[in-house]
Every structure is written in structure tokens, then in C-alpha cells.
Design a protein around this motif. Structure first.
Motif, PDB file in Angstrom:
ATOM      1  N   SER A  62       0.848  -1.169   0.000  1.00 27.58           N
ATOM      2  CA  SER A  62       0.000   0.000   0.000  1.00 27.58           C
ATOM      3  C   SER A  62       0.890   1.226   0.000  1.00 27.58           C
ATOM      4  O   SER A  62       2.015   1.187   0.471  1.00 27.58           O
ATOM      5  CB  SER A  62      -0.867   0.026   1.255  1.00 27.58           C
ATOM      6  N   ALA A  63       0.379   2.339  -0.512  1.00 22.77           N
ATOM      7  CA  ALA A  63       1.138   3.585  -0.460  1.00 22.77           C
ATOM      8  C   ALA A  63       1.202   4.097   0.962  1.00 22.77           C
ATOM      9  O   ALA A  63       2.160   4.716   1.369  1.00 22.77           O
ATOM     10  CB  ALA A  63       0.493   4.632  -1.354  1.00 22.77           C
ATOM     11  N   THR A 117       4.939  13.266  -2.184  1.00 22.78           N
ATOM     12  CA  THR A 117       4.455  13.313  -0.808  1.00 22.78           C
ATOM     13  C   THR A 117       5.193  12.255   0.002  1.00 22.78           C
ATOM     14  O   THR A 117       5.156  11.077  -0.338  1.00 22.78           O
ATOM     15  CB  THR A 117       2.941  13.056  -0.746  1.00 22.78           C
ATOM     16  N   THR A 118       5.864  12.701   1.043  1.00 29.07           N
ATOM     17  CA  THR A 118       6.660  11.816   1.883  1.00 29.07           C
ATOM     18  C   THR A 118       5.982  11.633   3.224  1.00 29.07           C
ATOM     19  O   THR A 118       5.582  12.613   3.864  1.00 29.07           O
ATOM     20  CB  THR A 118       8.066  12.407   2.109  1.00 29.07           C
ATOM     21  N   LEU A 119       5.829  10.393   3.648  1.00 28.88           N
ATOM     22  CA  LEU A 119       5.337  10.068   4.979  1.00 28.88           C
ATOM     23  C   LEU A 119       6.429   9.282   5.691  1.00 28.88           C
ATOM     24  O   LEU A 119       6.894   8.262   5.177  1.00 28.88           O
ATOM     25  CB  LEU A 119       4.055   9.233   4.901  1.00 28.88           C
ATOM     26  N   LEU A 306       5.903   4.497  -6.462  1.00 34.15           N
ATOM     27  CA  LEU A 306       6.057   4.516  -5.004  1.00 34.15           C
ATOM     28  C   LEU A 306       7.441   4.003  -4.642  1.00 34.15           C
ATOM     29  O   LEU A 306       7.908   3.007  -5.183  1.00 34.15           O
ATOM     30  CB  LEU A 306       4.991   3.616  -4.358  1.00 34.15           C
ATOM     31  N   LEU A 307       8.097   4.711  -3.738  1.00 35.94           N
ATOM     32  CA  LEU A 307       9.395   4.299  -3.207  1.00 35.94           C
ATOM     33  C   LEU A 307       9.261   4.211  -1.699  1.00 35.94           C
ATOM     34  O   LEU A 307       8.748   5.133  -1.063  1.00 35.94           O
ATOM     35  CB  LEU A 307      10.471   5.327  -3.571  1.00 35.94           C
ATOM     36  N   ARG A 308       9.685   3.110  -1.118  1.00 34.31           N
ATOM     37  CA  ARG A 308       9.646   2.993   0.333  1.00 34.31           C
ATOM     38  C   ARG A 308      10.981   2.437   0.819  1.00 34.31           C
ATOM     39  O   ARG A 308      11.620   1.638   0.129  1.00 34.31           O
ATOM     40  CB  ARG A 308       8.497   2.086   0.776  1.00 34.31           C
ATOM     41  N   GLU A 309      11.397   2.877   1.999  1.00 37.44           N
ATOM     42  CA  GLU A 309      12.682   2.426   2.509  1.00 37.44           C
ATOM     43  C   GLU A 309      12.712   2.451   4.028  1.00 37.44           C
ATOM     44  O   GLU A 309      11.873   3.096   4.676  1.00 37.44           O
ATOM     45  CB  GLU A 309      13.825   3.269   1.953  1.00 37.44           C
ATOM     46  N   LYS A 310      13.684   1.738   4.573  1.00 34.14           N
ATOM     47  CA  LYS A 310      13.919   1.734   6.008  1.00 34.14           C
ATOM     48  C   LYS A 310      15.404   1.920   6.263  1.00 34.14           C
ATOM     49  O   LYS A 310      16.234   1.268   5.636  1.00 34.14           O
ATOM     50  CB  LYS A 310      13.444   0.430   6.648  1.00 34.14           C
ATOM     51  N   ILE A 311      15.713   2.825   7.191  1.00 32.10           N
ATOM     52  CA  ILE A 311      17.085   3.126   7.568  1.00 32.10           C
ATOM     53  C   ILE A 311      17.228   2.830   9.057  1.00 32.10           C
ATOM     54  O   ILE A 311      16.396   3.267   9.858  1.00 32.10           O
ATOM     55  CB  ILE A 311      17.432   4.608   7.303  1.00 32.10           C
ATOM     56  N   VAL A 312      18.236   2.074   9.432  1.00 31.75           N
ATOM     57  CA  VAL A 312      18.513   1.786  10.838  1.00 31.75           C
ATOM     58  C   VAL A 312      19.977   2.127  11.112  1.00 31.75           C
ATOM     59  O   VAL A 312      20.869   1.666  10.402  1.00 31.75           O
ATOM     60  CB  VAL A 312      18.236   0.307  11.186  1.00 31.75           C
ATOM     61  N   THR A 313      20.214   2.970  12.126  1.00 31.20           N
ATOM     62  CA  THR A 313      21.576   3.411  12.424  1.00 31.20           C
ATOM     63  C   THR A 313      21.867   3.303  13.910  1.00 31.20           C
ATOM     64  O   THR A 313      20.962   3.287  14.749  1.00 31.20           O
ATOM     65  CB  THR A 313      21.815   4.875  12.001  1.00 31.20           C
ATOM     66  N   ARG A 314      23.167   3.273  14.229  1.00 30.13           N
ATOM     67  CA  ARG A 314      23.678   3.386  15.588  1.00 30.13           C
ATOM     68  C   ARG A 314      24.730   4.485  15.615  1.00 30.13           C
ATOM     69  O   ARG A 314      25.556   4.583  14.716  1.00 30.13           O
ATOM     70  CB  ARG A 314      24.316   2.081  16.059  1.00 30.13           C
ATOM     71  N   ILE A 327      10.221   5.297   5.626  1.00 33.75           N
ATOM     72  CA  ILE A 327       9.783   6.393   4.765  1.00 33.75           C
ATOM     73  C   ILE A 327       9.076   5.837   3.535  1.00 33.75           C
ATOM     74  O   ILE A 327       9.497   4.825   2.970  1.00 33.75           O
ATOM     75  CB  ILE A 327      10.981   7.257   4.296  1.00 33.75           C
ATOM     76  N   ALA A 328       8.000   6.503   3.119  1.00 29.59           N
ATOM     77  CA  ALA A 328       7.346   6.214   1.838  1.00 29.59           C
ATOM     78  C   ALA A 328       7.270   7.497   1.026  1.00 29.59           C
ATOM     79  O   ALA A 328       6.863   8.538   1.543  1.00 29.59           O
ATOM     80  CB  ALA A 328       5.943   5.651   2.058  1.00 29.59           C
ATOM     81  N   TYR A 329       7.707   7.416  -0.231  1.00 34.61           N
ATOM     82  CA  TYR A 329       7.640   8.542  -1.161  1.00 34.61           C
ATOM     83  C   TYR A 329       6.599   8.203  -2.230  1.00 34.61           C
ATOM     84  O   TYR A 329       6.794   7.274  -3.020  1.00 34.61           O
ATOM     85  CB  TYR A 329       8.984   8.780  -1.850  1.00 34.61           C
TER      86      TYR A 329
END
Length: 402
Positions: A62-63, A117-119, A306-314, A327-329
Motif C-alpha cells: 500500500s502507499a 508526498t513523503t510520509l 512509489l518508493l519505500r525504505e527503512k534506515i537503521v543506524t547506531r 519512509i514512503a515517497y
């Protein structure tokens, strides 16, 4: 069906299932690996073998999804070794023998206007997540050439931003450091940015380090394709910079062509995944981690959907505290009507399907408890061949230090 996210919406929780490539940049993924839905996690403190892929097929996403979606915990995925002897856009793996090869490129239509539109949702270990919504405008002009030699000038503007507590004020302050700036660069049909990004705007913003950092930013969201025709299973390298979490980051990733399907009208759709290393500067030092995402691309139209991504950092590799950003674009094409007003359409020029109306909320008396919020129907892409299955929605994850 492919739907659009609501415009100028307040930040909402996203249910984003991040798909990643296999951990090996030198070979195509197997069908089981391509169907694995796996967000990445921050690199462990000591080397470890990649987790085994999960069982079960993935669906087309889904968007956006409703607030309060049930949580799921898909398994982690490994990060591929990024070859240093291959330039951005260069192939790191060929598709299996006999695979149909297809030219993949951006259409770059003259005078295109996109609304993006970015969520996003940002979470820190032990802290309540905070969401944000952003609207940006991207315009193409001064286009020339055809097919793979096509190129345009891209102009980017920030339009609107909202964020929710508890960290919304911090996110808004980050946004206000650059929100009046306009940036431009040449965009090629491969998605590559050519030359530096030119930045203009208010003098007080333009002189800041944040404005100077924008000269490295790719304003079409780091989309990248190889110059040569590719097929399902092909992989390629890219190194790119976006402004995420109040800083210009560096992403060194491996892309993969993971799926090709056809809708009921015969139009081809493609899915591309990427996974790799992530680095962003910060006040207390560099934040290192991983990034993984998926692009849904209207192949015949040459347009992103639609572009979606996940970033995980320390911040500290030895620490268990992480920052997680999901994030979803959503891309939309702005079409001007006879009255001069713009309407958001799908990027292939077709209208977004209208979401079904929500049922009315039953009246309650003063003594009753507040009714539970209604859940808007998630947006669902048009059925493709083969038809995807639908997993349970997942609770959005957050983004790095804003």
C-alpha cells in the motif's frame, strides 16, 4: 489498484514492509529470496552471518496504511559486499541465462511537474516514535535527446511540512534550515545526476552549512538504472546522497531487478529493491547503519509510482540503542486543467482511484468512551500477473536523528 496518498495530510503511522535484495551482490536472488519481505537492522557489533530468508510470499504494498496497524517482526537481512572496482550504475550480477532483457529508463517528459508526498516515522530505542509528512515539487524542463540519451534540467522546491510530537518541533527546525531553498541539476534517463546540484534562495539559508551540503544531493530520490538493458535478477551498484533526518547522507547500495508483472490492461510494472550501507553526519558523530528499500515502477510509462525504505543506524557500534526511520515517497504528476488548477494524477497520467467512503461514526453520549478511530482503507496497486498475496500490515518504523 494504485492509489495516491492524501495531500497535505497530517503525519500518520505507516505500515511499510521493506523488501531487500540478497546479501550477495555477485549473483541474482532466487525466487524465494525475491519474495522475502525483510527490513534491515543496524550492523551487529561483531560480524555475523546474514539471517535466513523468511518463509511466505510478499505482496505489493500500500502507499500508506492506517494508524495503529498490528506490529510484525520480519527477519533481518544481510548487507551485500559493495565492490569498489565498479562505478555507480555498473552491473554487479547478470540475470540468469535466457532472461528477457529490457531497457529501463526514466521517460523525462518535457515540462513534467511532480508532487512527491513523503510520509515518515522516526523511532529511537526507548522513545515514543514521531511521524512527519512532507510535500515537494519537482519540475523538468530544458529536455533534449531520446531514449537512453535523454536528459532534462530538474528543479526541486520544498512545499509543505508537518510533524507530530514528541519530536516534531525538532524535525520542523531541521526543515526550516532549507525549506526556502531551490535546487537544480541535470537528470539523465538512467536516473543519474550529472554535475553538482546548484542551490539558490534566501541569503540567510544559502550561507549555511546545510545549504552547502545540498550541492551533493540527488533530487530525484536516488533512483538509478544501468545504461544497458537488464532482466529480472540483474544487480548494479550505486552511490548517492539524499537529505534525510536533517543531514545529507551517503548511501552505497546494490540495486536488483526483482519482479516484472503485467496488469489487466497489459501495462508492465517492475519492482526494484536495494540494500546497502548508510552513513550520515551528526552533532555527536557519524551515524552508521543500513538502508533497504523497494521501488514500484511503471515500466512502459518510464515513471516511478512509489518508493519505500527503512534506515537503521547506531551512533555507537557497541550500543544497543538504534534510530530507525521508515519512509514512503508517493509520486504524482500534476496536470493543469482548463481552469488553470492542477490535479494530482498517477505518474502515467491516469487518475488515482478514489478510496471508498468511510462509514459514518455512530453518535455517542457524554458518558460513553471515545470511539476508536476509523481505519482508512490502505491503497493497493492494480492486480498484476501473477497476483500477489497480502500479508498482515506492519507497524511503521522510524527514521534517524532528525
Amino acid at each position: 489498484m494504485l492509489r495516491g496518498v492524501s495531500l497535505r495530510s497530517s503525519p500518520v503511522t505507516l505500515a511499510l514492509l521493506l523488501c531487500a535484495c540478497t546479501g550477495d551482490a555477485s549473483r541474482p536472488a532466487t525466487p524465494a529470496e525475491r519474495n522475502n519481505v525483510s527490513p534491515v537492522v543496524a550492523p551487529p557489533t561483531s560480524p555475523a552471518a546474514p539471517a535466513a530468508p523468511s518463509a511466505g510470499p510478499a505482496d505489493l504494498p500500500s502507499a500508506a496504511a492506517a494508524n495503529g496497524a498490528p506490529a510484525t517482526t520480519p527477519p533481518a537481512t544481510g548487507v551485500p559486499v559493495i565492490p569498489t572496482d565498479i562505478a555507480p550504475g555498473g552491473l554487479t550480477a547478470l540475470p540468469p541465462a535466457g532472461t528477457e532483457l529490457i531497457p529501463v529508463r526514466l521517460a523525462l517528459k518535457d515540462d513534467s511537474v511532480y508532487q512527491v508526498t513523503t510520509l515518515g516515522m522516526v523511532a529511537f530505542t526507548g522513545v515514543q516514535p514521531s511521524g512527519y509528512a512532507r510535500e515537494e515539487r519537482v519540475e523538468l524542463d530544458e529536455c533534449s535527446g531520446a531514449d537512453q540519451a535523454r536528459r532534462c534540467r530538474l528543479t526541486h522546491r520544498y512545499v509543505h511540512f508537518e510533524a507530530e510530537p514528541p519530536n516534531g518541533r525538532i524535525y520542523a527546525a531541521d526543515e526550516q534550515r532549507v525549506d526556502k531553498l531551490i535546487s537544480r541539476h541535470a537528470l539523465l534517463a538512467s536516473g543519474a545526476r550529472e554535475g553538482d546540484t546548484a542551490v539558490e534562495g534566501l541569503a540567510e539559508q544559502l550561507a549555511s552549512p546545510d545549504a552547502q551540503a545540498l550541492r551533493e544531493v540527488h533530487r530525484f530520490y536516488c533512483l538509478r538504472f544501468p545504461e544497458e538493458p537488464i532482466g529480472v535478477g540483474a544487480k548494479w551498484k550505486d552511490v548517492c546522497h539524499l537529505r534525510t533526518g536533517g543531514a545529507v547522507d551517503t548511501r552505497e547500495v546494490i540495486w536488483e531487478f526483482t519482479n516484472l508483472s503485467t496488469d489487466d490492461e497489459g501495462h508492465r510494472r517492475a519492482e526494484f529493491t536495494y540494500v546497502g550501507n548508510y552513513l550520515a553526519p551528526g552533532d555527536r558523530g557519524e551515524r552508521r547503519g543500513t538502508v533497504a528499500g523497494m521501488l514500484y515502477f511503471l515500466l512502459d510509462a518510464g515513471e516511478p509510482h512509489l518508493l519505500r525504505e527503512k534506515i537503521v543506524t547506531r551512533l555507537d557500534p557497541a550500543s544497543s540503542f538504534t534510530t530507525s526511520t521508515t519512509i514512503a515517497y508517493q509520486f504524482a504528476r500534476m496536470v493543469k486543467g482548463k481552469d488553470g488548477k492542477e490535479t494530482a494524477m498517477r505518474t502515467d497520467g491516469q487518475p488515482f482511484p478514489v478510496a471508498p467512503a468511510l462509514p459514518p461514526v455512530a453518535p455517542t453520549d457524554a458518558s460513553s468512551s471515545t470511539p476508536a478511530p476509523t481505519t482508512p482503507a490502505p491503497t493497493t496497486p492494480a492486480p498484476a500477473t501473477p497476483a500477489p498475496t497480502t500479508p498482515a500490515p506492519a507497524t511503521p518504523a522510524p527514521t534517524p536523528k532528525h
